[in-house]
Design an enzyme around this catalytic site. Structure first.
Site, short mmCIF file in Angstrom:
data_model
loop_
_atom_site.label_atom_id
_atom_site.label_comp_id
_atom_site.label_asym_id
_atom_site.label_seq_id
_atom_site.Cartn_x
_atom_site.Cartn_y
_atom_site.Cartn_z
N LYS A 68 1.34 -1.13 -0.44
CA LYS A 68 -0.18 -0.13 -0.07
C LYS A 68 0.90 1.18 -0.08
CE LYS A 68 -4.22 1.45 0.21
NZ LYS A 68 -4.19 2.97 -0.52
N LYS A 92 4.91 2.20 8.49
CA LYS A 92 3.93 3.16 8.40
C LYS A 92 2.99 1.85 8.82
CE LYS A 92 4.25 7.09 6.55
NZ LYS A 92 3.18 8.01 5.42
N LYS A 104 5.45 2.38 -3.11
CA LYS A 104 4.87 4.19 -3.46
C LYS A 104 5.24 3.93 -5.10
CE LYS A 104 4.72 7.41 -1.37
NZ LYS A 104 4.10 8.13 0.04
N THR A 188 -4.55 12.76 7.11
CA THR A 188 -3.72 12.85 7.26
C THR A 188 -3.44 13.73 8.20
OG1 THR A 188 -2.67 11.90 4.86
CG2 THR A 188 -1.37 13.28 6.15
N ASN A 219 -2.64 19.80 1.00
CA ASN A 219 -3.82 19.35 1.77
C ASN A 219 -3.48 19.20 3.15
OD1 ASN A 219 -6.03 17.95 1.81
ND2 ASN A 219 -4.91 15.60 1.47
N1 GLU Z 1 0.82 8.66 0.35
C1 GLU Z 1 0.17 8.62 1.51
C2 GLU Z 1 1.27 8.19 2.68
O1 GLU Z 1 2.65 8.89 2.69
C3 GLU Z 1 -0.85 7.49 1.85
C4 GLU Z 1 -1.10 6.85 0.89
C5 GLU Z 1 -1.79 5.93 0.99
O2 GLU Z 1 -3.04 6.19 1.56
O3 GLU Z 1 -1.98 4.12 0.74
O4 GLU Z 1 1.01 7.71 3.43
#
Ligand code: GLU
Length: 428
Positions: A68, A92, A104, A188, A219
């Site tokens: 993810k 994370k 990513k 976030t 954002n």
């Molecule tokens: N891009 C966000 C992060 O760095 C969200 C990633 C997601 O929702 O999968 O955590």
């Protein structure tokens, strides 16, 4: 720069390993990304010419579940950077106990130079190129820097066309009308707010006497500034990529947001137009904002903002990393010696991926939650994991960052070992 970013990211792993015993197999496993894909995406531009863009998707580790992580559109995107970000996503997701591994993606481009139609063709072209690498049970992308719900909508649609099956769970952060979750756009910042709230008993003063500076007004940055403002905190400085504003009495964040949206940039606030007359402020650069004498500093922009070059000048008492990787490991050491609490990215900004998980669950079950339900579950997770990390830090007298890595490593190590370790063979 990005190569050092990746070794810097892995250094955090090395530090955490001193406080946890996990198998050598698990350590070896976590040192390398599982799979990295580089693609060239041909796009027909509005003037009829053809441009080829470089895109990447990295799936770092999928031991705990499908991978993810977001997709960023930025001129500095490289494979190394995407690998570092995928590594962070792995931790994370483990820190928040989500049933996901880390990934990513990114495309190297300046999104501001493309028309909306060019962006759509590029987004769909990227999905054509990576379609076999992703999927609701393989790897689920989401928004990141300069990617939006609209872009996720195009991507999910393209994926569904390729699969000949409507597949909302293939992407998260979609518009709500096509399967997005309520609360995902602000998740976030909302998650970061819950982290701040759950350790605010440490703050030297009540919210109205606690000063805050926020670097980045995208954002996440704009929303956290507004949430803190509404909770009574004194947000004294904010900035965007062009620069920032400061006033010791505190800024009126909602009107700055409105003004920035209407004028496409904070620069308009500096000294033109009506807001300039009603907001009494000083102009500060992004670098100056970081060194302001405030209680809370929130870097919410890019990586590597606080390094060994400026760490000594930081005066904040607490730093909450809303951006990914805003502080490098050399700066960590200096900030630690200065007694500054750094609350790390892999906890603070994890609200985004947590609500992405909720979105994926809703897509798969077909049952959609209210905003209150989403935020209630988000709060529960953020508060619980903050508490665990705080306790680990106290127990070993280590930084909150190292504690967060220890916490994530514990879960990752157990998962990796439960698929078989060398002990099965060596001792058997
Ligand atoms: N891009 C966000 C992060 O760095 C969200 C990633 C997601 O929702 O999968 O955590």
């Amino acid at each position: 720069m990005s190569e050092s970013l990746f070794s810097d990211a892995k250094q955090r792993l090395e530090t955490a390993l001193k406080y946890i015993s996990i198998s050598e197999d698990a350590i070896e496993h976590l040192k390398f990304p599982k799979a990295s894909l580089t693609v060239s995406i041909p796009v027909r531009m509005d003037n009829g010419s053809l441009r080829i863009f470089q895109g990447y998707r990295v799936r770092y580790d999928d031991t705990r579940g499908p991978t993810k992580g977001g997709i960023r559109f930025h001129p500095d995107v490289t494979l190394e950077e995407v690998q570092s970000l995928a590594f962070w996503m792995t931790f994370k997701c483990a820190v928040l106990n989500l049933p996901f591994g880390g990934a990513k993606g990114g495309i190297a481009l300046n999104p501001k130079e493309l028309s909306k139609m060019e962006l759509e063709r590029l987004s769909r072209g990227y999905v054509d190129a990576i379609a076999d690498f992703i999927g609701p049970d393989i790897d689920i992308p989401a928004p990141d820097l300069y990617t939006s719900p609209m872009i996720m909508g195009w991507m999910m649609d393209q994926y569904s066309i390729i699969r000949r099956q409507i597949t909302p769970a293939a992407f998260t952060g979609k518009p709500v009308t096509i399967g997005g979750s309520l609360g995902r756009d602000t998740a976030t910042a909302t998650g970061a707010y819950y982290v701040i709230e759950s350790i605010n008993q440490l703050f030297p003063s009540a919210p109205q006497d606690t000063t805050v500076a926020v670097q980045g007004f995208g954002n996440a940055g704009a929303h956290i500034a507004e949430l803190l403002f509404k909770a009574g905190y004194k947000v004294v400085a904010v900035s965007d990529s062009q620069g920032g504003i400061y006033t010791k009495n505190g800024l009126d964040i909602p009107s700055i947001r409105q003004y920035k949206e209407a004028h496409r940039g904070m620069k308009a606030i500096y000294c033109r137009g009506t807001v300039c007359n009603i907001i009494d402020h000083e102009v500060v650069s992004n670098q100056e904002l970081l060194t302001l004498d405030v209680d809370i500093l929130i870097p919410a922009a890019l990586e590597n903002q606080i390094t060994e070059v400026n760490a000594n000048d930081i005066k904040a008492k607490f730093i909450f990393e809303v951006a990914n990787g805003p502080i490098n490991s050399a700066a960590d050491k200096i900030l630690g010696e200065k007694g500054i609490y750094v609350v790390p990215d892999i906890l603070v900004n994890a609200g985004g991926v947590t609500v992405s998980y909720f979105e994926w669950v809703q897509n798969r079950s077909g049952l959609y939650w209210t905003l209150t339900e989403v935020n209630h579950r988000l709060k529960q997770k953020m508060v619980e994991e903050t508490k665990h990390i705080w306790e680990i830090a106290q127990q070993h007298a280590i930084s909150l960052r190292t504690a967060a890595y220890v916490h994530g490593l514990h879960r990752l190590g157990e998962a990796i070992d439960s698929k078989g370790t060398r002990d099965y063979y060596v001792n058997g």
